[in-house]
Write a protein that holds these residues in place. Structure first.
Motif, PDB file in Angstrom:
ATOM      1  N   ASN A 107       0.826  -1.204   0.000  1.00 48.94           N
ATOM      2  CA  ASN A 107       0.000   0.000   0.000  1.00 48.94           C
ATOM      3  C   ASN A 107       0.861   1.255   0.000  1.00 48.94           C
ATOM      4  O   ASN A 107       1.943   1.281   0.580  1.00 48.94           O
ATOM      5  CB  ASN A 107      -0.890   0.024   1.251  1.00 48.94           C
ATOM      6  N   GLN A 108       0.344   2.270  -0.648  1.00 49.60           N
ATOM      7  CA  GLN A 108       0.894   3.617  -0.532  1.00 49.60           C
ATOM      8  C   GLN A 108      -0.079   4.413   0.331  1.00 49.60           C
ATOM      9  O   GLN A 108      -1.229   4.602  -0.050  1.00 49.60           O
ATOM     10  CB  GLN A 108       1.045   4.274  -1.900  1.00 49.60           C
ATOM     11  N   LEU A 109       0.397   4.836   1.495  1.00 46.59           N
ATOM     12  CA  LEU A 109      -0.453   5.625   2.383  1.00 46.59           C
ATOM     13  C   LEU A 109      -0.462   7.068   1.898  1.00 46.59           C
ATOM     14  O   LEU A 109       0.564   7.745   1.901  1.00 46.59           O
ATOM     15  CB  LEU A 109       0.070   5.533   3.817  1.00 46.59           C
ATOM     16  N   ILE A 110      -1.624   7.533   1.480  1.00 43.09           N
ATOM     17  CA  ILE A 110      -1.749   8.890   0.938  1.00 43.09           C
ATOM     18  C   ILE A 110      -1.979   9.900   2.059  1.00 43.09           C
ATOM     19  O   ILE A 110      -1.307  10.921   2.139  1.00 43.09           O
ATOM     20  CB  ILE A 110      -2.900   8.969  -0.088  1.00 43.09           C
ATOM     21  N   SER A 111      -2.927   9.590   2.944  1.00 48.53           N
ATOM     22  CA  SER A 111      -3.226  10.531   4.026  1.00 48.53           C
ATOM     23  C   SER A 111      -4.032   9.855   5.116  1.00 48.53           C
ATOM     24  O   SER A 111      -4.757   8.897   4.866  1.00 48.53           O
ATOM     25  CB  SER A 111      -3.996  11.758   3.489  1.00 48.53           C
ATOM     26  N   VAL A 112      -3.872  10.370   6.335  1.00 51.08           N
ATOM     27  CA  VAL A 112      -4.711  10.012   7.477  1.00 51.08           C
ATOM     28  C   VAL A 112      -5.062  11.322   8.166  1.00 51.08           C
ATOM     29  O   VAL A 112      -4.177  12.055   8.613  1.00 51.08           O
ATOM     30  CB  VAL A 112      -3.997   9.074   8.473  1.00 51.08           C
ATOM     31  N   LYS A 113      -6.353  11.651   8.241  1.00 56.65           N
ATOM     32  CA  LYS A 113      -6.719  12.939   8.831  1.00 56.65           C
ATOM     33  C   LYS A 113      -8.124  12.898   9.404  1.00 56.65           C
ATOM     34  O   LYS A 113      -8.956  12.074   9.014  1.00 56.65           O
ATOM     35  CB  LYS A 113      -6.613  14.046   7.785  1.00 56.65           C
ATOM     36  N   LEU A 114      -8.380  13.798  10.333  1.00 55.10           N
ATOM     37  CA  LEU A 114      -9.720  13.978  10.891  1.00 55.10           C
ATOM     38  C   LEU A 114     -10.524  14.899   9.988  1.00 55.10           C
ATOM     39  O   LEU A 114     -10.029  15.944   9.550  1.00 55.10           O
ATOM     40  CB  LEU A 114      -9.641  14.578  12.297  1.00 55.10           C
ATOM     41  N   ILE A 115     -11.762  14.504   9.713  1.00 53.40           N
ATOM     42  CA  ILE A 115     -12.653  15.344   8.926  1.00 53.40           C
ATOM     43  C   ILE A 115     -14.026  15.326   9.588  1.00 53.40           C
ATOM     44  O   ILE A 115     -14.292  14.527  10.486  1.00 53.40           O
ATOM     45  CB  ILE A 115     -12.778  14.849   7.469  1.00 53.40           C
ATOM     46  N   LYS A 116     -14.899  16.237   9.145  1.00 54.01           N
ATOM     47  CA  LYS A 116     -16.282  16.238   9.609  1.00 54.01           C
ATOM     48  C   LYS A 116     -17.109  15.327   8.704  1.00 54.01           C
ATOM     49  O   LYS A 116     -17.027  15.423   7.481  1.00 54.01           O
ATOM     50  CB  LYS A 116     -16.851  17.657   9.590  1.00 54.01           C
ATOM     51  N   ALA A 117     -17.850  14.437   9.311  1.00 57.56           N
ATOM     52  CA  ALA A 117     -18.655  13.483   8.543  1.00 57.56           C
ATOM     53  C   ALA A 117     -19.753  14.205   7.773  1.00 57.56           C
ATOM     54  O   ALA A 117     -20.503  15.005   8.354  1.00 57.56           O
ATOM     55  CB  ALA A 117     -19.263  12.450   9.478  1.00 57.56           C
TER      56      ALA A 117
END
Length: 255
Positions: A107-117
């Protein structure tokens, strides 16, 4: 090849185009025509097997429908690469399923972030719109070729633990089960097709507007709680999902 040695049999019960299709299919599968090699032209095949171009065109058309060949306008007909496939008769991650078949999945990890559902994510995970969720974007590679873009949404406490885990070589399912001790139960899937936008074009190395298979998957724990909502975008030219569907007969007999 002359008429005496031609394997095609005129006036046989099986039509000539079907005979030719089966012969060419066998040659593709045994490597006579390897993946990405150029097939002989319609006129070359017609001369070789002493059949009309209409017969050749019918045979090639059927092979194209089966995904064994593809045509490039102005260049000719080429042998398609074999598609990796995942059998979804049971709930498994991509690497968990394909590694058993000898494929390398990383896998290439692109991003991990908090967002509003948004409303859709909130509804699927049984949250309120605007609640925080963790979004994880990964490009899945099979034998070093980008095959899918996976976008996962989980609750922040789970997302924090996933971020600390090995998201490069491991499936999220296995991390949830083995590291977080969560028992997975079932998943609901919906499948449709979309055209590649700029994000998919970049992630999957395809041309903009290429057909992409999109899978919406909501995974639940064994007690029925939704835990992982995902959009999985697969290259249509390189991957298949395979199902087995059984016909259930009622005791009252057929209708």
């Amino acid at each position: 090849m002359n008429k005496k040695t031609s394997p095609l049999i005129p006036f046989a019960p099986v039509p000539l185009y079907n005979q030719l299709k089966e012969l060419l299919r066998a040659q593709i599968l045994d490597g006579t025509y390897p993946p990405e090699s150029r097939m002989p032209s319609e006129s070359e095949l017609g001369d070789r097997f002493h059949v009309s171009r209409i017969t050749v065109r019918q045979a090639l058309g059927d092979l194209q429908k089966e995904g064994l060949i593809f045509k490039i306008h102005g260049k000719g007909t080429y042998v398609a690469k074999p598609k990796a496939f995942q059998n979804v008769s049971k709930l498994q991650g991509l690497a968990e399923s394909l590694s058993q078949l000898g494929y390398e999945v990383i896998n290439q990890l692109i991003s991990v972030k908090l967002i509003k559902a948004n409303s859709r994510i909130a509804e699927r995970l049984q949250l309120h719109e605007g609640d925080k969720v963790t979004e994880i974007k990964r490009v899945r590679l099979i034998n070093r070729e980008p095959i899918s873009l996976e976008i996962s949404y989980v609750l922040p406490d789970i997302g924090e633990k996933l971020q600390k885990a090995d998201l490069i070589t491991r499936d999220i399912f296995l991390i949830l089960e083995n590291d977080l001790q969560l028992n997975l139960g079932h998943a609901d899937l919906a499948i449709d097709a979309v055209l590649a936008d700029s994000e998919l074009t970049k992630a999957l190395s395809v041309e903009e507007g290429s057909p992409i298979m999109r899978i919406e998957r909501l995974t639940h724990t064994a007690d029925g709680k939704p835990i992982d909502f995902e959009f999985l975008y697969y290259r249509g030219d390189a991957f298949q999902y395979r199902f087995r569907i059984d016909r259930q007969h009622n005791d009252g007999g057929s209708r």
